[in-house]
Design an enzyme around this catalytic site. Structure first.
Site, short mmCIF file in Angstrom:
data_model
loop_
_atom_site.label_atom_id
_atom_site.label_comp_id
_atom_site.label_asym_id
_atom_site.label_seq_id
_atom_site.Cartn_x
_atom_site.Cartn_y
_atom_site.Cartn_z
N LYS A 32 22.72 -1.14 6.51
CA LYS A 32 21.53 -2.00 6.53
C LYS A 32 21.05 -2.33 5.13
CE LYS A 32 19.66 -1.27 11.14
NZ LYS A 32 18.48 -0.88 11.94
N LYS A 89 31.53 -5.78 18.46
CA LYS A 89 30.56 -5.52 19.53
C LYS A 89 29.71 -6.77 19.79
CE LYS A 89 26.65 -2.62 20.03
NZ LYS A 89 25.82 -1.53 19.52
N LYS A 139 23.24 -9.90 19.53
CA LYS A 139 22.40 -11.10 19.56
C LYS A 139 22.15 -11.66 18.17
CE LYS A 139 18.19 -8.38 20.03
NZ LYS A 139 18.69 -7.17 20.70
#
Ligand code: TRP
Length: 342
Positions: free
Chosen positions: A122, A204, A207
Site C-alpha cells: 500500500k 484476483k 473493484k
C-alpha cells in the site's frame, strides 16, 4: 451471544470478521466472504463489523465513506446476517477498539509492523500518503479480534499475515501480563471460493481494477452481468474443462458456476460437453444474476428503510460495546492504569 438467553448452547465458538466500506462489494467478496458469513451463523456466535476506521487509511470523500458504511450494513443484512441472534456493528461506534489498539501498539514492535507485506504494497501504491495509520493498521485489526476473544476469524489470503501478528501480539501480552486474550485462528470456509478477474483471470477480482468489465458488482443488473460475462477472457481451445494453470479464464467461470449450483467440476464439464463458450458464459451469467436478484431486492428495500438499518447498528454497537468494554477494563487493570472506584 453467550450472555443473552436466546442461545442455551453454552460453548459455541465465537467468530469475528470485518469488511471495509470502500464501495460496493464484488461477486468475489460475496462468494469468498459474505455468503459464508451468513452460513457460519448456524454454527457459531458471530460478530460482523463494518471496518470504517480501517478505511480511513486511504483518503476518501467523507460523504462517500458515510454512505458506503450504511450501504454495506444494509448489504450485510440483505445477504442474511441475522442481527437478532448475532451482532452487526460499525467499528467506530465501539470506541473500545481504539482504546485497546493503543495498549496493543505499545506491545508491538516497529520491526514486526515493517515486515507486513500489505503495508509495503500500500505504501508503494499511495506514495503520497504513507500515513501512520497505514503502518499501525494491523494493531487496530488485532484489537478488533482480541477485544472479543474471537476463536475464529474468517479472512482472505491477503489478511492472513495480519491474523498472524494478532496471534503474536496476544501470545506476547499473555506472557507478560498473564492469560488475557484468546489466540485467534484463521478460518478458511469449506465453501469459500477465490474469484478471479474476468479480464485477467490470473489476478484476483477487484473493484479497483480500471477495467470495469473485469469485475461483477453485487448490485449489477442482469444485462450488465450478461454483458460482462460475455466479454470474459477465456482461451481458444473451446472446451469447458477445469485447469486453473492452463485455462484460468474458463476455470474461474466454472468456479463461479460451481459456487452457485453446487455442481462438481466434473458435472459441469459433462453439462457443457460439445457446447461452445457462448452457451457456457450465458449459463454462468444467468445463474449469477438469478442468485443475486433476491439479495439485490432486499438491499433495495433496506436502503429505503434507513431507520431500521440505523436501529440495527445502534443495537449492535451497544451489545458489542458491552463485550469490548469488559476486555478493555481488564487490560487497563493488567497493564497498571489507575482505575477509580464507583
Ligand atoms: N482488514 C480487513 C480487510 O481489509 C478488514 C478487517 C478489519 C478485519 N478488522 C478486522 C477482518 C478484523 C477480520 C478481523 O479485509
Amino acid at each position: 451471544m453467550p450472555e443473552t438467553q436466546a442461545n442455551p448452547t453454552p460453548a459455541r465458538k465465537r467468530i469475528l470478521s470485518g469488511i471495509q466500506p470502500t464501495g460496493t462489494p464484488t461477486l468475489g467478496n460475496y462468494l469468498g466472504a459474505l455468503r459464508n458469513w451468513a452460513l457460519l451463523q448456524d454454527s457459531y456466535d458471530c460478530l460482523y463489523m463494518v471496518a470504517d476506521l480501517h478505511a480511513l487509511t486511504v483518503r476518501e470523500e467523507p460523504a462517500a465513506l458515510r454512505r458506503h458504511t450504511r450501504e454495506l450494513a444494509a448489504l450485510l443484512l440483505a445477504v442474511g446476517i441475522n442481527p437478532n441472534e448475532h451482532v452487526l456493528f460499525v467499528q467506530s461506534h465501539v470506541p473500545a477498539h481504539t482504546e485497546l489498539s493503543w495498549i496493543l501498539a505499545c506491545n508491538t514492535q516497529f520491526g514486526e509492523l515493517s515486515r507486513m507485506t500489505q503495508f509495503k504494497d500500500k505504501s508503494a501504491k499511495h506514495p503520497d500518503n504513507v500515513n501512520a495509520g497505514l503502518f499501525t493498521y494491523p494493531v487496530l485489526m488485532a484489537a478488533d479480534i482480541l477485544i472479543y476473544n474471537a476463536d475464529l476469524v474468517p479472512v482472505g489470503q491477503d489478511q492472513t499475515q495480519h491474523l498472524e501478528i494478532a496471534r503474536d501480539i496476544a501470545g506476547r501480552f499473555n506472557g507478560v501480563y498473564g492469560p488475557t486474550f484468546t489466540l485467534p485462528e484463521g478460518y478458511v470456509p469449506k465453501a469459500g471460493a477465490k474469484i478471479m478477474s474476468l479480464g485477467e483471470p490470473t489476478k484476483k477480482m477487484s473493484k479497483s481494477d480500471p477495467n470495469v468489465n473485469s469485475f461483477i458488482l453485487m448490485t449489477d443488473d442482469k444485462d450488465t452481468i450478461v454483458r460482462k460475462f460475455k466479454r470474459a477472457v477465456t482461451d481458444s481451445d473451446g472446451v469447458v474443462r477445469f485447469d486453473a494453470a492452463e485455462k484460468p479464464g474458463v476455470s474461474n467461470l466454472m468456479t463461479i458456476y460451481a459456487a452457485f449450483t453446487g455442481r462438481s467440476m466434473q458435472e459441469i464439464e459433462t453439462e457443457f460437453a460439445g457446447r461452445g463458450y457462448g452457451d457456457f458464459k450465458l449459463a454462468v451469467a444467468e445463474t449469477t444474476a438469478d442468485a443475486l436478484a433476491p439479495v439485490q431486492a432486499e438491499y433495495a428495500r433496506l436502503l429505503g428503510d434507513k431507520a431500521y438499518v440505523d436501529g440495527v447498528l445502534k443495537d449492535g454497537a451497544a451489545r458489542a460495546a458491552r463485550l469490548a468494554g469488559r476486555t478493555v477494563r481488564k487490560v487497563y487493570r493488567k497493564v497498571g492504569l489507575l482505575q477509580l472506584e464507583g
